[in-house]
Design a protein around this motif. Structure first.
Motif, PDB file in Angstrom:
ATOM      1  N   PRO A  17      87.672  95.179  53.353  1.00  0.00           N
ATOM      2  CA  PRO A  17      88.376  93.991  53.832  1.00  0.00           C
ATOM      3  C   PRO A  17      89.453  93.579  52.830  1.00  0.00           C
ATOM      4  O   PRO A  17      89.325  93.808  51.628  1.00  0.00           O
ATOM      5  N   GLU A  18      90.494  93.003  53.346  1.00  0.00           N
ATOM      6  CA  GLU A  18      91.565  92.523  52.475  1.00  0.00           C
ATOM      7  C   GLU A  18      91.034  91.385  51.614  1.00  0.00           C
ATOM      8  O   GLU A  18      90.335  90.507  52.111  1.00  0.00           O
ATOM      9  N   PRO A  19      91.338  91.391  50.319  1.00  0.00           N
ATOM     10  CA  PRO A  19      90.816  90.317  49.463  1.00  0.00           C
ATOM     11  C   PRO A  19      91.443  88.983  49.826  1.00  0.00           C
ATOM     12  O   PRO A  19      92.607  88.910  50.215  1.00  0.00           O
ATOM     13  N   THR A  20      90.646  87.942  49.697  1.00  0.00           N
ATOM     14  CA  THR A  20      91.171  86.604  49.916  1.00  0.00           C
ATOM     15  C   THR A  20      91.960  86.206  48.681  1.00  0.00           C
ATOM     16  O   THR A  20      91.901  86.866  47.644  1.00  0.00           O
ATOM     17  N   ALA A  21      92.672  85.113  48.752  1.00  0.00           N
ATOM     18  CA  ALA A  21      93.459  84.651  47.608  1.00  0.00           C
ATOM     19  C   ALA A  21      92.564  84.430  46.396  1.00  0.00           C
ATOM     20  O   ALA A  21      92.917  84.784  45.285  1.00  0.00           O
ATOM     21  N   THR A  22      91.375  83.884  46.606  1.00  0.00           N
ATOM     22  CA  THR A  22      90.457  83.628  45.501  1.00  0.00           C
ATOM     23  C   THR A  22      89.994  84.931  44.868  1.00  0.00           C
ATOM     24  O   THR A  22      89.964  85.057  43.656  1.00  0.00           O
ATOM     25  N   GLU A  23      89.636  85.931  45.696  1.00  0.00           N
ATOM     26  CA  GLU A  23      89.167  87.207  45.158  1.00  0.00           C
ATOM     27  C   GLU A  23      90.259  87.916  44.380  1.00  0.00           C
ATOM     28  O   GLU A  23      90.022  88.436  43.300  1.00  0.00           O
ATOM     29  N   SER A  24      91.466  87.951  44.920  1.00  0.00           N
ATOM     30  CA  SER A  24      92.540  88.648  44.215  1.00  0.00           C
ATOM     31  C   SER A  24      92.889  87.925  42.921  1.00  0.00           C
ATOM     32  O   SER A  24      93.239  88.552  41.938  1.00  0.00           O
ATOM     33  N   ASP A  25      92.776  86.587  42.899  1.00  0.00           N
ATOM     34  CA  ASP A  25      93.016  85.842  41.665  1.00  0.00           C
ATOM     35  C   ASP A  25      91.962  86.168  40.616  1.00  0.00           C
ATOM     36  O   ASP A  25      92.254  86.222  39.428  1.00  0.00           O
ATOM     37  N   ALA A  26      90.728  86.396  41.040  1.00  0.00           N
ATOM     38  CA  ALA A  26      89.650  86.704  40.106  1.00  0.00           C
ATOM     39  C   ALA A  26      89.943  88.002  39.363  1.00  0.00           C
ATOM     40  O   ALA A  26      89.641  88.123  38.175  1.00  0.00           O
ATOM     41  N   TRP A  27      90.534  88.977  40.026  1.00  0.00           N
ATOM     42  CA  TRP A  27      90.898  90.239  39.371  1.00  0.00           C
ATOM     43  C   TRP A  27      91.870  89.986  38.221  1.00  0.00           C
ATOM     44  O   TRP A  27      91.804  90.658  37.191  1.00  0.00           O
ATOM     45  N   LYS A  28      92.755  89.020  38.405  1.00  0.00           N
ATOM     46  CA  LYS A  28      93.749  88.707  37.362  1.00  0.00           C
ATOM     47  C   LYS A  28      93.089  88.088  36.134  1.00  0.00           C
ATOM     48  O   LYS A  28      93.658  88.098  35.052  1.00  0.00           O
ATOM     49  N   ASP A  29      91.888  87.537  36.292  1.00  0.00           N
ATOM     50  CA  ASP A  29      91.189  86.861  35.196  1.00  0.00           C
ATOM     51  C   ASP A  29      90.515  87.831  34.225  1.00  0.00           C
ATOM     52  O   ASP A  29      90.072  87.414  33.146  1.00  0.00           O
ATOM     53  N   VAL A  30      90.389  89.099  34.586  1.00  0.00           N
ATOM     54  CA  VAL A  30      89.613  90.051  33.785  1.00  0.00           C
ATOM     55  C   VAL A  30      90.503  91.191  33.296  1.00  0.00           C
ATOM     56  O   VAL A  30      91.234  91.793  34.079  1.00  0.00           O
ATOM     57  N   THR A  31      90.422  91.477  31.993  1.00  0.00           N
ATOM     58  CA  THR A  31      91.150  92.612  31.414  1.00  0.00           C
ATOM     59  C   THR A  31      90.219  93.402  30.498  1.00  0.00           C
ATOM     60  O   THR A  31      89.308  92.837  29.878  1.00  0.00           O
ATOM     61  N   ILE A  32      90.451  94.701  30.418  1.00  0.00           N
ATOM     62  CA  ILE A  32      89.695  95.569  29.512  1.00  0.00           C
ATOM     63  C   ILE A  32      90.393  95.524  28.161  1.00  0.00           C
ATOM     64  O   ILE A  32      91.591  95.775  28.064  1.00  0.00           O
ATOM     65  N   GLN A  41      79.080 105.300  27.347  1.00  0.00           N
ATOM     66  CA  GLN A  41      80.366 104.609  27.353  1.00  0.00           C
ATOM     67  C   GLN A  41      80.158 103.114  27.530  1.00  0.00           C
ATOM     68  O   GLN A  41      79.210 102.678  28.190  1.00  0.00           O
ATOM     69  N   SER A  42      81.053 102.334  26.951  1.00  0.00           N
ATOM     70  CA  SER A  42      81.041 100.892  27.187  1.00  0.00           C
ATOM     71  C   SER A  42      82.483 100.395  27.216  1.00  0.00           C
ATOM     72  O   SER A  42      83.386 101.051  26.714  1.00  0.00           O
ATOM     73  N   ALA A  43      82.641  99.233  27.814  1.00  0.00           N
ATOM     74  CA  ALA A  43      83.956  98.596  27.865  1.00  0.00           C
ATOM     75  C   ALA A  43      83.793  97.161  27.402  1.00  0.00           C
ATOM     76  O   ALA A  43      82.794  96.509  27.710  1.00  0.00           O
ATOM     77  N   LYS A  44      84.762  96.689  26.662  1.00  0.00           N
ATOM     78  CA  LYS A  44      84.787  95.272  26.298  1.00  0.00           C
ATOM     79  C   LYS A  44      85.780  94.623  27.244  1.00  0.00           C
ATOM     80  O   LYS A  44      86.902  95.108  27.402  1.00  0.00           O
ATOM     81  N   VAL A  45      85.348  93.558  27.926  1.00  0.00           N
ATOM     82  CA  VAL A  45      86.217  92.868  28.881  1.00  0.00           C
ATOM     83  C   VAL A  45      86.432  91.428  28.434  1.00  0.00           C
ATOM     84  O   VAL A  45      85.529  90.782  27.903  1.00  0.00           O
ATOM     85  N   LYS A  46      87.644  90.960  28.656  1.00  0.00           N
ATOM     86  CA  LYS A  46      88.003  89.574  28.352  1.00  0.00           C
ATOM     87  C   LYS A  46      88.196  88.864  29.683  1.00  0.00           C
ATOM     88  O   LYS A  46      88.926  89.338  30.553  1.00  0.00           O
ATOM     89  N   VAL A  47      87.519  87.719  29.826  1.00  0.00           N
ATOM     90  CA  VAL A  47      87.603  86.924  31.048  1.00  0.00           C
ATOM     91  C   VAL A  47      88.235  85.586  30.690  1.00  0.00           C
ATOM     92  O   VAL A  47      87.770  84.890  29.793  1.00  0.00           O
ATOM     93  N   VAL A  48      89.308  85.240  31.387  1.00  0.00           N
ATOM     94  CA  VAL A  48      89.957  83.938  31.238  1.00  0.00           C
ATOM     95  C   VAL A  48      89.903  83.276  32.609  1.00  0.00           C
ATOM     96  O   VAL A  48      90.501  83.772  33.559  1.00  0.00           O
TER      97      VAL A  48
END
Length: 160
Positions: free
Chosen positions: A57-72, A84-91
């Motif tokens: 399903p197409e992401p809603t505005a809230t879901e697509s915004d949540a992707w912008k909040d997380v970076t590796i 393997q591990s990843a460190k993620v930063k959530v804003v």
């Protein structure tokens, strides 16, 4: 001396007979159940019933915004165990206190998923920042890369 050897042989024979008898009774108690009378079925043939993947399903505005909040911020392989591990930063870019669930994929040099991992953040205030480790499960080859596979952001009660 002959009497001691003869007595020893009699005792040894009795022990062997006792062990054999015990093993025979144990074998009877762990016997397999009778074979099923269910008819044999052929293995599933993938070509006979093709699987049709439903489009995401197409992401809603809230879901697509949540992707912008997380970076590796880091992607590393433990040299001792090969995990393997990843460190993620959530804003938190939303206007409400929110909790995040992040799932990761770990890909080999050919881009094939070799492991998965995840991380979570609970009750992050608007504009707040959190750094978490998303630990993969299982050994991966050197050169494995990290990719965010999904992000869920849900409003949370800041009092709890």
């Amino acid at each position: 001396m002959t009497l001691a050897v003869g007595g020893g042989l009699i005792v040894a024979g009795a022990v062997v007979a006792l062990v054999y008898s015990a093993m025979d009774s144990v074998e009877d108690s762990i016997a397999l159940p009778p074979r099923s009378e269910a008819p044999y079925s052929e293995p599933y043939d993938e070509d006979s019933a093709p699987y049709e993947e439903e489009p995401a399903p197409e992401p809603t505005a809230t879901e697509s915004d949540a992707w912008k909040d997380v970076t590796i911020t880091a992607c590393t392989r433990d040299p001792r165990i090969g995990w393997q591990s990843a460190k993620v930063k959530v804003v938190n870019g939303s206007a409400t206190t929110s909790s995040y669930t992040i799932t990761m994929e770990f890909l080999d040099k050919e881009g094939v998923k070799v492991a998965e991992g995840g991380a979570g953040v609970v009750a992050l205030e608007p504009g707040g920042t959190a750094v978490r480790k998303a630990q993969g499960l299982g050994e991966v080859p050197p050169g494995t890369t990290c990719r965010i596979s999904d992000v869920w952001r849900t409003p949370s009660d800041s009092a709890g």
